[in-house]
Design a protein around this motif. Sequence first.
Motif, PDB file in Angstrom:
ATOM      1  N   MET A   6       0.924  -1.099   0.010  1.00  0.00           N
ATOM      2  CA  MET A   6      -0.103  -0.080  -0.012  1.00  0.00           C
ATOM      3  C   MET A   6       0.808   1.214   0.054  1.00  0.00           C
ATOM      4  O   MET A   6       1.732   1.355   0.776  1.00  0.00           O
ATOM      5  N   PRO A   7       0.537   2.223  -0.991  1.00  0.00           N
ATOM      6  CA  PRO A   7       1.393   3.444  -0.958  1.00  0.00           C
ATOM      7  C   PRO A   7       1.234   4.133   0.429  1.00  0.00           C
ATOM      8  O   PRO A   7       0.478   4.266   1.059  1.00  0.00           O
ATOM      9  N   ARG A   8       2.466   5.092   0.504  1.00  0.00           N
ATOM     10  CA  ARG A   8       2.326   5.781   1.827  1.00  0.00           C
ATOM     11  C   ARG A   8       2.494   7.337   1.314  1.00  0.00           C
ATOM     12  O   ARG A   8       3.376   7.772   0.163  1.00  0.00           O
ATOM     13  N   TYR A   9       1.805   8.276   1.873  1.00  0.00           N
ATOM     14  CA  TYR A   9       1.744   9.759   1.534  1.00  0.00           C
ATOM     15  C   TYR A   9       2.129  10.545   2.441  1.00  0.00           C
ATOM     16  O   TYR A   9       1.692  10.257   3.559  1.00  0.00           O
ATOM     17  N   GLU A  10       2.889  11.473   2.272  1.00  0.00           N
ATOM     18  CA  GLU A  10       3.429  12.253   3.239  1.00  0.00           C
ATOM     19  C   GLU A  10       2.368  13.653   3.398  1.00  0.00           C
ATOM     20  O   GLU A  10       2.083  14.291   2.440  1.00  0.00           O
ATOM     21  N   PHE A  11       2.162  14.034   4.611  1.00  0.00           N
ATOM     22  CA  PHE A  11       1.355  15.296   4.748  1.00  0.00           C
ATOM     23  C   PHE A  11       2.021  16.146   5.789  1.00  0.00           C
ATOM     24  O   PHE A  11       3.093  15.595   6.421  1.00  0.00           O
ATOM     25  N   ARG A  12       1.882  17.445   5.867  1.00  0.00           N
ATOM     26  CA  ARG A  12       2.032  18.402   6.538  1.00  0.00           C
ATOM     27  C   ARG A  12       0.842  19.290   7.225  1.00  0.00           C
ATOM     28  O   ARG A  12       0.120  19.570   6.488  1.00  0.00           O
ATOM     29  N   CYS A  13       0.922  19.332   8.506  1.00  0.00           N
ATOM     30  CA  CYS A  13      -0.023  20.189   9.209  1.00  0.00           C
ATOM     31  C   CYS A  13       0.135  21.543   9.177  1.00  0.00           C
ATOM     32  O   CYS A  13       1.157  22.014   9.488  1.00  0.00           O
ATOM     33  N   ARG A  14      -0.778  22.513   8.444  1.00  0.00           N
ATOM     34  CA  ARG A  14      -0.432  23.904   8.411  1.00  0.00           C
ATOM     35  C   ARG A  14      -0.507  24.418   9.915  1.00  0.00           C
ATOM     36  O   ARG A  14       0.075  25.558  10.147  1.00  0.00           O
ATOM     37  N   ALA A  15      -1.211  23.757  10.640  1.00  0.00           N
ATOM     38  CA  ALA A  15      -1.752  24.489  12.120  1.00  0.00           C
ATOM     39  C   ALA A  15      -0.240  24.124  12.956  1.00  0.00           C
ATOM     40  O   ALA A  15       0.074  25.287  13.712  1.00  0.00           O
ATOM     41  N   GLN A  50      -1.952  15.366  15.678  1.00  0.00           N
ATOM     42  CA  GLN A  50      -2.648  16.182  16.989  1.00  0.00           C
ATOM     43  C   GLN A  50      -3.793  16.679  16.698  1.00  0.00           C
ATOM     44  O   GLN A  50      -4.422  17.507  17.727  1.00  0.00           O
ATOM     45  N   GLY A  51      -4.508  16.207  15.920  1.00  0.00           N
ATOM     46  CA  GLY A  51      -6.199  16.736  15.728  1.00  0.00           C
ATOM     47  C   GLY A  51      -6.553  17.766  14.977  1.00  0.00           C
ATOM     48  O   GLY A  51      -7.806  18.140  14.716  1.00  0.00           O
ATOM     49  N   HIS A  52      -5.715  18.469  14.357  1.00  0.00           N
ATOM     50  CA  HIS A  52      -6.087  19.479  13.374  1.00  0.00           C
ATOM     51  C   HIS A  52      -6.178  18.956  11.954  1.00  0.00           C
ATOM     52  O   HIS A  52      -5.753  17.937  11.497  1.00  0.00           O
ATOM     53  N   ALA A  53      -7.347  19.842  11.248  1.00  0.00           N
ATOM     54  CA  ALA A  53      -7.658  19.136  10.090  1.00  0.00           C
ATOM     55  C   ALA A  53      -7.147  19.946   8.827  1.00  0.00           C
ATOM     56  O   ALA A  53      -7.107  19.562   7.654  1.00  0.00           O
ATOM     57  N   ASP A  54      -6.405  20.960   9.048  1.00  0.00           N
ATOM     58  CA  ASP A  54      -5.602  21.765   8.109  1.00  0.00           C
ATOM     59  C   ASP A  54      -4.610  21.135   7.586  1.00  0.00           C
ATOM     60  O   ASP A  54      -3.377  21.695   8.134  1.00  0.00           O
ATOM     61  N   THR A  55      -4.674  20.415   6.661  1.00  0.00           N
ATOM     62  CA  THR A  55      -3.220  19.458   6.196  1.00  0.00           C
ATOM     63  C   THR A  55      -2.917  19.835   4.566  1.00  0.00           C
ATOM     64  O   THR A  55      -3.956  19.993   4.063  1.00  0.00           O
ATOM     65  N   VAL A  56      -1.747  19.489   4.378  1.00  0.00           N
ATOM     66  CA  VAL A  56      -1.459  19.637   2.906  1.00  0.00           C
ATOM     67  C   VAL A  56      -0.521  18.172   2.504  1.00  0.00           C
ATOM     68  O   VAL A  56       0.273  18.017   3.415  1.00  0.00           O
TER      69      VAL A  56
END
Length: 72
Positions: A1-10, A32-38
């Motif tokens: 299964m592919p892995r995708y990297e995200f960063r939290c803007r908060a 950490q529970g923040h929803a604003d990610t890219v």
Amino acid sequence: MPRYEFRCRACGATFEVSRPMRAATDPAACPQGHADTVKLLSTVAVTGRGGAATPGPSGGGGGGCCGGGCGC
């Protein structure tokens, strides 16, 4: 299964999510529970059997659409 990297803007945390390719564009919540990610762009390393990087095309050509040195 592919892995995708995200960063939290908060909070700035970077994290990975494993998911099927069909869900690649789905949003991911920060640990950490923040929803604003890219979603971050990842680089892919291509290796041969010996583990060394596979060389690219050789020669003095400029590549381009025709593979010649015309610079198109």
